[in-house]
Structures are given as C-alpha cells and as structure tokens.
Design a protein around this motif. Sequence first.
Motif, mmCIF file in Angstrom:
data_model
loop_
_atom_site.group_PDB
_atom_site.id
_atom_site.type_symbol
_atom_site.label_atom_id
_atom_site.label_comp_id
_atom_site.label_asym_id
_atom_site.label_seq_id
_atom_site.Cartn_x
_atom_site.Cartn_y
_atom_site.Cartn_z
ATOM 1 N N ALA A 2 0.763 -0.762 -0.277
ATOM 2 C CA ALA A 2 -0.056 0.261 -0.177
ATOM 3 C C ALA A 2 0.907 1.433 0.019
ATOM 4 C CB ALA A 2 -1.006 -0.357 1.169
ATOM 5 N N GLY A 3 1.513 1.259 0.330
ATOM 6 C CA GLY A 3 2.717 2.541 0.760
ATOM 7 C C GLY A 3 3.997 2.308 0.391
ATOM 8 N N VAL A 4 4.783 3.098 0.850
ATOM 9 C CA VAL A 4 6.259 2.677 0.613
ATOM 10 C C VAL A 4 7.254 2.363 2.175
ATOM 11 C CG1 VAL A 4 8.800 4.248 0.369
ATOM 12 C CG2 VAL A 4 6.903 4.941 -0.521
ATOM 13 N N SER A 5 8.344 0.673 1.955
ATOM 14 C CA SER A 5 8.359 0.263 3.024
ATOM 15 C C SER A 5 9.394 0.495 3.010
ATOM 16 C CB SER A 5 7.771 -0.997 2.589
ATOM 17 O OG SER A 5 8.730 -1.861 3.636
ATOM 18 N N PRO A 25 9.408 0.118 -3.467
ATOM 19 C CA PRO A 25 8.353 2.131 -3.160
ATOM 20 C C PRO A 25 6.681 0.758 -3.612
ATOM 21 C CG PRO A 25 9.373 0.970 -4.797
ATOM 22 C CD PRO A 25 9.907 -0.319 -4.232
ATOM 23 N N ILE A 26 5.918 2.213 -4.344
ATOM 24 C CA ILE A 26 4.342 1.559 -4.702
ATOM 25 C C ILE A 26 4.292 0.682 -5.498
ATOM 26 C CG2 ILE A 26 2.073 2.326 -4.498
ATOM 27 C CD1 ILE A 26 3.347 4.471 -3.275
ATOM 28 N N SER A 27 3.879 -0.294 -6.076
ATOM 29 C CA SER A 27 3.716 -0.704 -7.023
ATOM 30 C C SER A 27 3.277 -0.509 -8.041
ATOM 31 C CB SER A 27 2.628 -2.242 -7.231
ATOM 32 O OG SER A 27 2.487 -2.713 -8.461
ATOM 33 N N GLY A 28 4.431 0.190 -9.243
ATOM 34 C CA GLY A 28 4.247 0.284 -10.582
ATOM 35 C C GLY A 28 4.509 1.328 -10.697
ATOM 36 N N GLY A 98 6.178 11.599 -14.559
ATOM 37 C CA GLY A 98 5.369 13.130 -14.470
ATOM 38 C C GLY A 98 5.840 14.053 -13.350
ATOM 39 N N MET A 99 5.628 15.512 -14.422
ATOM 40 C CA MET A 99 6.679 16.502 -13.389
ATOM 41 C C MET A 99 5.463 16.970 -12.277
ATOM 42 S SD MET A 99 6.531 20.433 -15.396
ATOM 43 C CE MET A 99 4.667 20.659 -15.397
ATOM 44 N N ASN A 100 4.222 16.395 -12.620
ATOM 45 C CA ASN A 100 2.848 16.744 -11.706
ATOM 46 C C ASN A 100 2.431 15.617 -10.512
ATOM 47 O OD1 ASN A 100 1.813 14.776 -13.438
ATOM 48 N ND2 ASN A 100 0.247 15.872 -14.074
ATOM 49 N N THR A 101 3.547 14.623 -10.618
ATOM 50 C CA THR A 101 2.957 13.125 -9.698
ATOM 51 C C THR A 101 3.644 13.858 -8.134
ATOM 52 O OG1 THR A 101 4.736 12.260 -11.133
ATOM 53 C CG2 THR A 101 2.750 12.134 -11.996
ATOM 54 N N GLU A 102 3.106 13.598 -6.870
ATOM 55 C CA GLU A 102 3.575 13.844 -6.446
ATOM 56 C C GLU A 102 4.389 12.482 -5.710
ATOM 57 O OE1 GLU A 102 0.337 13.942 -6.391
ATOM 58 O OE2 GLU A 102 -0.169 13.040 -4.328
ATOM 59 N N ALA A 103 5.566 12.611 -4.790
ATOM 60 C CA ALA A 103 5.918 11.498 -4.276
ATOM 61 C C ALA A 103 6.090 10.836 -3.023
ATOM 62 C CB ALA A 103 8.168 11.862 -4.003
ATOM 63 N N PHE A 104 5.858 9.379 -2.531
ATOM 64 C CA PHE A 104 4.995 9.054 -1.660
ATOM 65 C C PHE A 104 7.086 8.759 -1.142
ATOM 66 C CE2 PHE A 104 0.425 9.601 -1.673
ATOM 67 C CZ PHE A 104 0.630 9.035 -3.883
ATOM 68 N N PHE A 105 6.263 9.123 0.219
ATOM 69 C CA PHE A 105 7.799 8.664 1.249
ATOM 70 C C PHE A 105 7.905 7.850 1.739
ATOM 71 C CE2 PHE A 105 10.832 11.732 0.922
ATOM 72 C CZ PHE A 105 10.087 13.016 -0.021
ATOM 73 N N GLY A 106 8.940 6.889 1.954
ATOM 74 C CA GLY A 106 8.996 5.834 3.384
ATOM 75 C C GLY A 106 8.346 5.722 4.940
ATOM 76 N N GLN A 107 8.770 5.205 5.572
ATOM 77 C CA GLN A 107 8.595 6.401 7.284
ATOM 78 C C GLN A 107 10.739 6.029 7.141
ATOM 79 O OE1 GLN A 107 6.773 7.258 8.132
ATOM 80 N NE2 GLN A 107 5.028 5.871 9.791
ATOM 81 N N GLY A 108 11.411 5.554 5.804
ATOM 82 C CA GLY A 108 13.174 5.947 6.682
ATOM 83 C C GLY A 108 13.642 4.895 7.669
ATOM 84 N N THR A 109 14.837 5.157 7.899
ATOM 85 C CA THR A 109 15.849 4.342 8.196
ATOM 86 C C THR A 109 17.171 4.824 8.818
ATOM 87 O OG1 THR A 109 15.644 2.540 6.692
ATOM 88 C CG2 THR A 109 17.936 2.269 8.281
ATOM 89 N N ARG A 110 16.991 5.532 10.162
ATOM 90 C CA ARG A 110 17.020 5.610 11.029
ATOM 91 C C ARG A 110 18.853 5.363 11.299
ATOM 92 N NH1 ARG A 110 16.899 10.124 14.746
ATOM 93 N NH2 ARG A 110 14.817 9.429 13.518
ATOM 94 N N LEU A 111 19.818 5.519 10.446
ATOM 95 C CA LEU A 111 21.024 4.681 11.094
ATOM 96 C C LEU A 111 22.304 5.522 11.500
ATOM 97 C CD1 LEU A 111 22.972 3.141 9.986
ATOM 98 C CD2 LEU A 111 23.902 4.359 7.878
ATOM 99 N N THR A 112 22.340 4.952 12.752
ATOM 100 C CA THR A 112 24.168 5.761 13.847
ATOM 101 C C THR A 112 24.892 4.850 13.685
ATOM 102 O OG1 THR A 112 21.543 5.694 15.246
ATOM 103 C CG2 THR A 112 23.704 6.304 15.913
ATOM 104 N N VAL A 113 26.028 5.039 13.394
ATOM 105 C CA VAL A 113 27.049 4.669 13.353
ATOM 106 C C VAL A 113 28.355 5.117 14.542
ATOM 107 C CG1 VAL A 113 29.762 4.408 12.037
ATOM 108 C CG2 VAL A 113 27.706 4.896 10.715
ATOM 109 N N VAL A 114 28.055 3.898 15.013
ATOM 110 C CA VAL A 114 29.478 4.344 16.411
ATOM 111 C C VAL A 114 30.808 4.362 16.092
ATOM 112 C CG1 VAL A 114 27.393 4.195 17.903
ATOM 113 C CG2 VAL A 114 28.189 2.309 17.123
#
Lengths: 114, 114
Positions: A2-5, A25-28, A98-114
């Motif tokens: 259903a969404g970006v994972s 990404p979202i299918s298609g 297309g120029m007029n199509t919005e992007a859908f975002f995933g929830q992100g990956t939080r990367l921590t380098v220690v």
Amino acid sequence: GAGVSQSPSNKVTEKGKDVELRCDPISGHTALYWYRQSLGQGLEFLIYFQGNSAPDKSGLPSDRFSAERTGGSVSTLTIQRTQQEDSAVYLCASSRDGMNTEAFFGQGTRLTVV
Amino acid sequence: AQKITQTQPGMFVQEKEAVTLDCTYDTSDPSYGLFWYKQPSSGEMIFLIYQGSYDQQNATEGRYSLNFQKARKSANLVISASQLGDSAMYFCAMKGNQGGKLIFGQGTELSVKP
C-alpha cells in the motif's frame, strides 16, 4: 504494498562496517528517490532512479555510497566503510512518471554509526 | 541547475490565524511542478499541495493554498485558520519538466501557539 516500505527502520553499526538499506516502492511507480536527512535539517538528495537506471546520482556524497534498483522495483542503498558522519535518517520515496506527480515517502531508516 | 530556497528557519503563529511560509525557486526548465510537504515530529513526510508552472489558478487544498507568482519565482504556502496540529516542519520541493529529480528546500519549522 500500500505504501513505500523501508527496512530496517533502525540500524546501529560500528564505524568501518558496510550497511545495506532497502526500499520497496509503491507498485507501478517508476521513479524512486533516496534522500538523507540529518537531525533538524532538510532533505539532501542522493540519487534518483527511473526504472532501473539512475539518470541522476549527483548527490551521492562519496564513492562509499552506491545504490541499485532491480526489476524496476526494490532499491538498495549501500554504504561501505561507514563513518560517524553517515549517521542520519535515510528516506526513500517513489512516484509515478511525470512532472505533476507527488512523491510518497517511506518511514525512513535511522542509521547510527558508533 | 535547480534550487529551492526557504528563508524562514522558524515561524510562530497564533492558533486560528493565517500564516505564509515562503519559498523561492530557480530553474531553467520551461515547465516544472512545485510541491509542499509537511513533516511532523513523528518524521513522516506528508504531501500537502501541488502547483504546476502553467496552471492558471493558484492551487488550493482545504486550508492550504499556494500563492504562486511565476515572475518572482515564488511559491508561498498559506495555511488558514492554523491549528495546533499544524506545528511541524514544512518543505517546498520542485520537479523539472522531465519529471525526474525532486529537490527540496531546507524547510521552515512552524509552531502554532494556543
């Protein structure tokens, strides 16, 4: 789906190790984007895919960063020999053509380098 | 090269008042799309509104409207009747006429006061 994972949602790694971040990404959706966001900052463009090719990879910070996309779908962002300055949230987005199509975002990956 | 500039790092507005968030852009593309996104403290990116460069009218979506001034290359977001839930980071973004790379400004942090 259903969404970006994105996976993993969180990653802690030791300096010098390699990491792989995944985006479904979202299918298609033919366009796929990777961004990096440090705490309280804007979205730093990394790379853009159209299908499996990357017309614009100008934002990749160094040759330690690479990305690929296969089957016009899943993308993997790889960071080799991680450094502390790589710590950030990595966001993936997808959109239809297309120029007029919005992007859908995933929830992100939080990367921590220690 | 394309560029998005948001000059207001932070803004305050009283609840129920209207607020304008500034965005200027630079591009050599003859046509382009402009987008606004909201990012609450949870980190998700929420699409708000879209304006095409050849659209004759300013875009509106509920309480959001876009004050598009093409000659000035500005695409300011107007939020009417602010609500406490509007407190978030707001990002302006642009796609060129090839429908490809999507770039973002540095964002404006909006705080709505009760």
